[in-house]
Design a protein around this motif. Structure first.
Motif, PDB file in Angstrom:
ATOM      1  N   GLN A  52       0.825  -1.210   0.000  1.00  0.00           N
ATOM      2  CA  GLN A  52       0.000   0.000   0.000  1.00  0.00           C
ATOM      3  C   GLN A  52       0.863   1.265   0.000  1.00  0.00           C
ATOM      4  O   GLN A  52       0.527   2.269   0.630  1.00  0.00           O
ATOM      5  CB  GLN A  52      -0.938   0.006   1.221  1.00  0.00           C
ATOM      6  CG  GLN A  52      -1.965  -1.118   1.227  1.00  0.00           C
ATOM      7  CD  GLN A  52      -3.054  -0.882   2.266  1.00  0.00           C
ATOM      8  OE1 GLN A  52      -3.604   0.208   2.383  1.00  0.00           O
ATOM      9  NE2 GLN A  52      -3.375  -1.921   3.023  1.00  0.00           N
ATOM     10  N   THR A 112      -7.716   3.393   5.654  1.00  0.00           N
ATOM     11  CA  THR A 112      -7.290   2.091   5.128  1.00  0.00           C
ATOM     12  C   THR A 112      -7.206   1.075   6.249  1.00  0.00           C
ATOM     13  O   THR A 112      -7.293   1.418   7.433  1.00  0.00           O
ATOM     14  CB  THR A 112      -5.925   2.214   4.415  1.00  0.00           C
ATOM     15  OG1 THR A 112      -5.624   0.981   3.749  1.00  0.00           O
ATOM     16  CG2 THR A 112      -4.808   2.510   5.407  1.00  0.00           C
ATOM     17  N   CYS A 118      -0.721   4.548  -0.714  1.00  0.00           N
ATOM     18  CA  CYS A 118      -1.607   5.098   0.314  1.00  0.00           C
ATOM     19  C   CYS A 118      -0.818   5.730   1.453  1.00  0.00           C
ATOM     20  O   CYS A 118      -1.250   6.733   2.029  1.00  0.00           O
ATOM     21  CB  CYS A 118      -2.510   3.994   0.858  1.00  0.00           C
ATOM     22  SG  CYS A 118      -3.637   4.553   2.165  1.00  0.00           S
TER      23      CYS A 118
END
Length: 456
Positions: free
Chosen positions: A67, A338, A70
């Protein structure tokens, strides 16, 4: 299936301040104590700021690899904090398209194919630097300071083809002041604006002015002479935007040059200092290290090709950066809400990946607190790839990894060939100042060694 983790709020926070008092006093020790007592997923407060300390390989891999888009770098141009105060919007601090474009520009200079030529220059600089060590024989010196000076000269001559020996004291002081100020700005809830003429602000601004003058001077001199050195500075000056054809602005050139100059020496210097400390406190390891260096080099200057014949020396360096990783924690900000490892993180969450803890995690390392270079020769590297992250992971892994993994063992072998370094103080304490430095340095005596005569 990814294991689920439970988030624990670190107890003991004070009203308004949270855990700021303990963190400011001894940040590394505070975070390590929290981790050992409460686990791999922690939440704590520094004044109004909430941070998540995550110290498990699976969580690190999610943040840095899976990720990575992110979890972004924290850069606020209107009110920069941390390293951005010093390095601006350079490779270490930038994100998004700026980071991608600059990474493409800089990556080629650190390619493996260039390492042999760079290693030769590293060795030359090292020989010149340690030639003056004979005056220290018998008297204690700060080996952390010596490694900083050596690494500064290596980075300046390999990346910028310039000699900074005459400015080494001023550069070292300016970087020390700048990094300390940058780290303090990260956790200070009531930071005094830089324009306020406090003694600390004035000292920081003078340090930054000196570094700016040095870097802008290098850029101006290269432009004036038109010299082609095929180094980092050439790459930066020649770089053009693929769409517009525009080159880097002077500010971009400054930010990237200063980033490589500062980060490129600071991390290796600290790694080397901690390696000498560990060797000095483990005589049986030091004896094996010296035996290998003598047997392989036979008194000559090491080259890049020699590193394949120096596996124990490389293992010593790898083990040292396991116990004392140059960057003990990596900071990211969640760009959106997230979930990782069963943890839900809100948008804007400030995350610290505990590299220092990953490297000492008892679930992944045998006898984790012990200095054991042989673990690397026995193939002990743990199964989770993110249990060992001295150079980060994912798309933002350190661009200079190849450089550092050649420079560290090469300079160890070069110095170990000629000198025996012995500890001259009882206690050495690590402290975080962005990087992991020995607090108050490491006093050591430098004793010349008997060198074998090179083979005919």
């Amino acid at each position: 299936m990814e294991p689920s983790h439970t988030l624990v709020d670190v107890p003991g926070g004070e009203p308004l301040l949270g855990h700021l008092r303990a963190f400011r006093r001894r940040p590394l020790q505070a975070m390590s104590q929290w981790w050992r007592r409460h686990g791999d997923a922690l939440r704590f407060r520094l004044g109004p700021k909430t941070l998540y300390l995550l110290s498990h390989p699976d969580l690190a891999e999610e943040i840095l690899v899976h990720q990575a888009d992110c979890f972004v770098k924290v850069y606020e141009p209107r009110r920069p904090t941390g390293l951005a105060l010093v390095l601006g919007n350079g490779l270490v601090t930038s994100s998004g398209e700026v980071w991608k474009r600059h990474r493409r520009i800089i990556q080629p200079v650190f390619h493996r194919a260039r390492m042999a030529a760079m290693a030769e220059r590293m060795a030359q600089v090292g020989e010149q630097r340690i030639a003056g060590w004979t005056v220290h024989a018998g008297g204690p010196v700060d080996i952390a300071d010596e490694m900083m000076r050596l690494a500064l000269e290596v980075i300046s001559q390999t990346m910028f083809h310039t000699n900074v020996a005459d400015h080494i004291d001023h550069i070292s002081h300016a970087l020390r002041v700048s990094l300390k100020y940058a780290f303090d700005s990260f956790h200070s809830p009531l930071r005094v604006p830089l324009w306020v003429p406090t003694p600390r602000n004035r000292e920081f601004r003078l340090a930054l002015q000196f570094m700016d003058k040095l870097i802008y001077g290098l850029i101006a001199e290269r432009r004036r002479t038109g010299a082609q050195r095929d180094d980092l500075l050439d790459l930066l000056l020649r770089a053009r935007d693929e769409e517009t054809g525009a080159g880097l602005s002077d500010q971009e050139l400054r930010d990237e040059a200063l980033t490589i100059f500062a980060a490129g020496h600071e991390t290796t210097a600290n790694a080397l200092a901690w390696t000498w400390y560990l060797l000095a406190t483990h005589p049986e390891v030091k004896a094996c290290f010296h035996e290998e260096v003598d047997r392989v080099l036979q008194g000559r200057t090491p080259q890049a090709d020699d590193l394949q014949q120096l596996p124990y020396t490389r293992a010593v360096f790898d083990e040292a950066v396991r116990l004392y990783p140059p960057v003990p924690a990596v900071q990211r900000k969640a760009a959106s809400r997230t979930s990782i490892g069963g943890l839900t993180l809100p948008a804007g969450a400030l995350v610290l990946v505990g590299i220092y803890h990953l490297h000492r995690h008892p679930a992944f390392w045998r006898d984790p607190e012990r200095f054991m270079p042989e673990r690397w020769l026995e193939g002990e590297r743990p199964a989770p790839r993110c249990a060992y992250l001295p150079f980060g992971a994912g798309p933002r892994a350190c661009v200079g990894t190849h450089f550092a993994t050649v420079e560290g063992p090469l300079l160890l072998a070069l110095i170990g060939r000629s000198y025996d370094l012995q500890l001259a103080q009882e206690h050495v304490e690590p402290e975080i100042m962005v990087t992991l430095r020995p607090k108050h340095g490491i006093r050591m005596t430098i004793q010349p060694r008997h060198q074998p005569v090179p083979s005919a």
